[in-house]
Scaffold this motif. Structure first.
Motif, PDB file in Angstrom:
ATOM      1  N   GLU A   1      11.582   6.136   4.363  1.00  0.00           N
ATOM      2  CA  GLU A   1      10.224   6.468   3.923  1.00  0.00           C
ATOM      3  C   GLU A   1       9.948   5.884   2.539  1.00  0.00           C
ATOM      4  OE1 GLU A   1      10.004  10.676   4.137  1.00  0.00           O
ATOM      5  OE2 GLU A   1       9.818  10.736   6.333  1.00  0.00           O
ATOM      6  N   LYS A   2      10.972   5.993   1.662  1.00  0.00           N
ATOM      7  CA  LYS A   2      10.799   5.421   0.323  1.00  0.00           C
ATOM      8  C   LYS A   2      10.610   3.900   0.384  1.00  0.00           C
ATOM      9  CE  LYS A   2      13.352   8.992  -2.216  1.00  0.00           C
ATOM     10  NZ  LYS A   2      14.492   9.266  -3.112  1.00  0.00           N
ATOM     11  N   VAL A   3      11.411   3.282   1.252  1.00  0.00           N
ATOM     12  CA  VAL A   3      11.295   1.824   1.380  1.00  0.00           C
ATOM     13  C   VAL A   3       9.916   1.443   1.908  1.00  0.00           C
ATOM     14  CG1 VAL A   3      12.148  -0.195   2.620  1.00  0.00           C
ATOM     15  CG2 VAL A   3      13.769   1.444   1.622  1.00  0.00           C
ATOM     16  N   GLN A   4       9.403   2.240   2.888  1.00  0.00           N
ATOM     17  CA  GLN A   4       8.076   1.952   3.412  1.00  0.00           C
ATOM     18  C   GLN A   4       7.007   2.119   2.332  1.00  0.00           C
ATOM     19  OE1 GLN A   4       7.653   4.536   6.798  1.00  0.00           O
ATOM     20  NE2 GLN A   4       8.997   3.285   8.108  1.00  0.00           N
ATOM     21  N   ASN A   5       7.148   3.186   1.526  1.00  0.00           N
ATOM     22  CA  ASN A   5       6.198   3.399   0.426  1.00  0.00           C
ATOM     23  C   ASN A   5       6.234   2.228  -0.559  1.00  0.00           C
ATOM     24  OD1 ASN A   5       5.372   5.826   1.514  1.00  0.00           O
ATOM     25  ND2 ASN A   5       6.852   7.038   0.310  1.00  0.00           N
ATOM     26  N   MET A   6       7.484   1.797  -0.849  1.00  0.00           N
ATOM     27  CA  MET A   6       7.597   0.660  -1.776  1.00  0.00           C
ATOM     28  C   MET A   6       7.014  -0.602  -1.163  1.00  0.00           C
ATOM     29  SD  MET A   6      11.244   1.070  -3.749  1.00  0.00           S
ATOM     30  CE  MET A   6      12.197   1.292  -2.284  1.00  0.00           C
ATOM     31  N   SER A   7       7.187  -0.772   0.151  1.00  0.00           N
ATOM     32  CA  SER A   7       6.613  -1.957   0.810  1.00  0.00           C
ATOM     33  C   SER A   7       5.099  -1.953   0.709  1.00  0.00           C
ATOM     34  CB  SER A   7       7.037  -2.014   2.280  1.00  0.00           C
ATOM     35  OG  SER A   7       8.435  -2.133   2.377  1.00  0.00           O
ATOM     36  N   GLN A   8       4.503  -0.750   0.901  1.00  0.00           N
ATOM     37  CA  GLN A   8       3.052  -0.654   0.785  1.00  0.00           C
ATOM     38  C   GLN A   8       2.600  -0.972  -0.636  1.00  0.00           C
ATOM     39  OE1 GLN A   8       2.067   3.274   2.166  1.00  0.00           O
ATOM     40  NE2 GLN A   8       2.525   2.808   4.328  1.00  0.00           N
ATOM     41  N   SER A   9       3.367  -0.427  -1.593  1.00  0.00           N
ATOM     42  CA  SER A   9       3.011  -0.707  -2.997  1.00  0.00           C
ATOM     43  C   SER A   9       3.121  -2.201  -3.299  1.00  0.00           C
ATOM     44  CB  SER A   9       3.926   0.078  -3.942  1.00  0.00           C
ATOM     45  OG  SER A   9       3.769   1.467  -3.727  1.00  0.00           O
ATOM     46  N   ILE A  10       4.148  -2.799  -2.730  1.00  0.00           N
ATOM     47  CA  ILE A  10       4.318  -4.240  -2.949  1.00  0.00           C
ATOM     48  C   ILE A  10       3.174  -5.015  -2.328  1.00  0.00           C
ATOM     49  CG2 ILE A  10       5.761  -6.232  -2.361  1.00  0.00           C
ATOM     50  CD1 ILE A  10       8.198  -4.394  -2.667  1.00  0.00           C
ATOM     51  N   GLU A  11       2.708  -4.561  -1.123  1.00  0.00           N
ATOM     52  CA  GLU A  11       1.573  -5.233  -0.484  1.00  0.00           C
ATOM     53  C   GLU A  11       0.322  -5.146  -1.358  1.00  0.00           C
ATOM     54  OE1 GLU A  11       1.237  -7.034   2.146  1.00  0.00           O
ATOM     55  OE2 GLU A  11       3.327  -6.917   2.765  1.00  0.00           O
ATOM     56  N   VAL A  12       0.077  -3.934  -1.894  1.00  0.00           N
ATOM     57  CA  VAL A  12      -1.089  -3.768  -2.777  1.00  0.00           C
ATOM     58  C   VAL A  12      -0.960  -4.664  -3.999  1.00  0.00           C
ATOM     59  CG1 VAL A  12      -2.332  -2.136  -4.263  1.00  0.00           C
ATOM     60  CG2 VAL A  12      -1.555  -1.428  -1.986  1.00  0.00           C
ATOM     61  N   LEU A  13       0.277  -4.642  -4.570  1.00  0.00           N
ATOM     62  CA  LEU A  13       0.513  -5.470  -5.746  1.00  0.00           C
ATOM     63  C   LEU A  13       0.354  -6.957  -5.417  1.00  0.00           C
ATOM     64  CD1 LEU A  13       1.328  -5.228  -8.704  1.00  0.00           C
ATOM     65  CD2 LEU A  13       3.715  -5.435  -8.017  1.00  0.00           C
ATOM     66  N   ASP A  14       0.763  -7.339  -4.209  1.00  0.00           N
ATOM     67  CA  ASP A  14       0.636  -8.735  -3.807  1.00  0.00           C
ATOM     68  C   ASP A  14      -0.828  -9.143  -3.681  1.00  0.00           C
ATOM     69  OD1 ASP A  14       1.668 -11.292  -2.680  1.00  0.00           O
ATOM     70  OD2 ASP A  14       0.639 -10.547  -0.879  1.00  0.00           O
ATOM     71  N   ARG A  15      -1.643  -8.225  -3.093  1.00  0.00           N
ATOM     72  CA  ARG A  15      -3.074  -8.543  -2.967  1.00  0.00           C
ATOM     73  C   ARG A  15      -3.723  -8.699  -4.339  1.00  0.00           C
ATOM     74  NH1 ARG A  15      -2.788  -4.856   1.443  1.00  0.00           N
ATOM     75  NH2 ARG A  15      -3.511  -3.159   0.111  1.00  0.00           N
ATOM     76  N   ARG A  16      -3.360  -7.790  -5.229  1.00  0.00           N
ATOM     77  CA  ARG A  16      -3.911  -7.892  -6.587  1.00  0.00           C
ATOM     78  C   ARG A  16      -3.471  -9.208  -7.248  1.00  0.00           C
ATOM     79  NH1 ARG A  16      -2.951  -1.770  -9.048  1.00  0.00           N
ATOM     80  NH2 ARG A  16      -4.442  -0.717  -7.675  1.00  0.00           N
ATOM     81  N   THR A  17      -2.220  -9.545  -7.005  1.00  0.00           N
ATOM     82  CA  THR A  17      -1.713 -10.790  -7.592  1.00  0.00           C
ATOM     83  C   THR A  17      -2.456 -12.005  -7.058  1.00  0.00           C
ATOM     84  OG1 THR A  17       0.470  -9.790  -7.817  1.00  0.00           O
ATOM     85  CG2 THR A  17       0.350 -12.189  -7.959  1.00  0.00           C
TER      86      THR A  17
END
Length: 485
Positions: free
Chosen positions: A99-115
């Motif tokens: 679950e933590k890894v999935q949460n981090m993946s989502q955060s990374i996706e958001v961060l990637d879009r912002r980037t």
């Protein structure tokens, strides 16, 4: 551009830290401390390396982890076989970890879009900066060109004004002469006032002689002021648009006060009808005219009206005719000896313009060319009554190379052409039998001048320009020499 770049640096650093943590922490959480991870260059996965646990059925198998081309973490994990112990504490911990890894993946996706959005912003700003830089260069280059044009215009104006310096110096002497006249008049006025009080105290005959002498000198001065050297030609004034491409029009410089008739002759050959308009206003605004029929057709466009008579060259001949416009009778005919005719020595534009008649402050002139003068321009002063040649000057200017010509104060001025950019560039002074090359530009508004004559009464050039009747004002410099008075 520094803020978006800082954002990208923070994002990439965060992603690297997350990847490092996952590659080190994930095996220990699932009990695979001895697993080795590797990645090939360029972000591709190396599936050939991996360490299997002692009991593969109870443990997770992590073959490798790496970053893809966009900087995201990718792991290859093989889940253990489901056993009856799948609900023990280790499974619960693993589920929480997932679950933590999935949460981090989502955060990374958001961060990637912002980037990606910030990267697009940076690229847009970079393009704008390049555009601004290009515009600044264009403005700088345009400013340099503008300064160069201004400098060139100022230099040309200085070159134009420099020849006038000696003329202005002569004007200073003329001003002193006029001041001397003024002082003499004041002195005579003072003497006359004294004579009114004391008659007989002064020699009347001597006084009368002084007055007469001063009057003659002033009259000579005014006569000289009527003439001058051509220094400028104004922009054209279009009076009317009518007729064919070629023709001539004029007024009589010796017409009495109130006689403002305009004379109009369309074409350059095989025509004999002359139009008479009552005034310049009628010529401009109406088409009401009186027609005069000449006894012979004219040749060229070099006709003039002078003291009530029209002077023209008879078609296909070197004969000059004086025709009275009031009685409509021929008053005199005379041949110009050796003068070329019938397009032998015409102006550059052609049109049977072999013999050009013109007038100025000094009277009637004829301009033509002869074989004896090798086709160069010949100037003859004519008696306006008998048409007898009074004096002749041979120039060295080829008549076929002349666009048009006119005479002012005994000086013949020749243009360099009849179409496009035109200027007066040759002058022959008959009073001194000398010539000079000059540079007096004027606007050839309609691109084809077939007639250009000076009128001493109006101080203007009459021109026929491609079916347009136009006027030019002229600027003359008057030079008075005291030793001639």
């Amino acid at each position: 551009m520094s803020v978006p770049l800082l954002k990208i640096g923070v994002v990439l650093s965060t992603m690297a830290m997350i990847t490092n943590w996952m590659s080190q922490t994930l095996p220990s959480l699932v009990g695979l401390n001895t697993t080795k991870l590797s990645a090939a260059s360029g972000g591709t996965l190396d599936r050939s390396t991996g360490v299997l646990p002692t009991n593969p059925e109870e443990s997770w198998q992590v073959y490798s982890s790496a970053q893809d081309s966009e900087g995201r973490c990718i792991c290859t994990v093989v889940a253990p076989q489901q056993t009856m112990c799948s609900r023990d504490a280790r499974t619960k911990q693993l589920r929480q970890l997932l679950e933590k890894v999935q949460n981090m993946s989502q955060s990374i996706e958001v961060l990637d879009r912002r980037t990606q959005r910030d990267l697009q912003y940076v690229e847009k700003m970079e393009n704008q900066m390049k555009g601004l830089e290009s515009k600044f260069r264009q403005v700088e280059e345009s400013h340099r060109q503008h300064l160069a044009r201004q400098f060139k215009a100022i230099k040309a104006k200085m070159d134009e004004l420099r020849p006038l310096i000696p003329v202005l110096e002569e004007y200073k002497a003329d001003a002193k002469l006029v001041l001397q006249f003024k002082e003499e008049v004041q002195n005579l006025t003072s003497v006359l006032n004294e004579l009114q009080e004391e008659i007989g105290a002064y020699d009347y005959d001597e006084l009368q002689s002084r007055v007469s002498n001063l009057e003659e000198r002033l009259r000579a001065c005014m006569q000289k002021l009527a003439c001058g050297k051509l220094t400028g030609i104004s922009d054209p004034v279009t009076i009317k648009t009518s007729g064919s491409r070629f023709g001539s029009w004029m007024t009589d410089p010796l017409a009495p006060e109130g006689d403002n008739r305009v004379w109009y002759m369309d074409g350059y050959h095989n025509n004999r009808f002359v139009r008479e308009y009552k005034s310049m206003a009628d010529f401009m605004t109406t088409d009401n005219f009186t027609s005069h029929r000449l006894p012979h057709p004219w040749s060229g466009t070099g006709q003039v009206v002078y003291n009530g008579s029209i002077y023209f060259n008879k078609f296909q001949s070197h004969i000059v005719i004086r025709f009275d416009l009031k009685t409509e009778a021929i008053l005199k005919t005379r041949s110009l000896e050796y003068a070329g005719y019938n397009n032998m020595y015409h102006y550059a534009w052609g049109g049977h313009s072999d013999i050009d008649l013109m007038v100025d402050e000094n009277g009637l002139w004829a301009v033509y060319a002869t074989n004896q003068n090798a086709g160069n321009i010949v100037i003859s002063k004519l008696d306006p009554v008998s048409l007898q040649v009074l004096q002749t000057w041979n120039t060295s200017y080829p008549k076929r190379s002349a666009g048009e010509a006119f005479i002012i104060c005994g000086t013949l001025y020749v243009t360099n052409g009849y179409s496009g950019g035109t200027k007066v560039h040759y002058a022959y002074q008959t009073n001194a039998s000398t010539y000079e090359y000059i540079d007096i530009p004027f606007q050839n508004k309609y691109s084809h001048i077939s007639m250009l004559d000076y009128n001493p009464k109006d101080r203007a050039l009459y021109a026929w320009n491609n079916g347009h009747q136009i006027l030019y004002n002229v600027t003359l410099f008057h030079v008075i020499r005291s030793d001639e008075l």
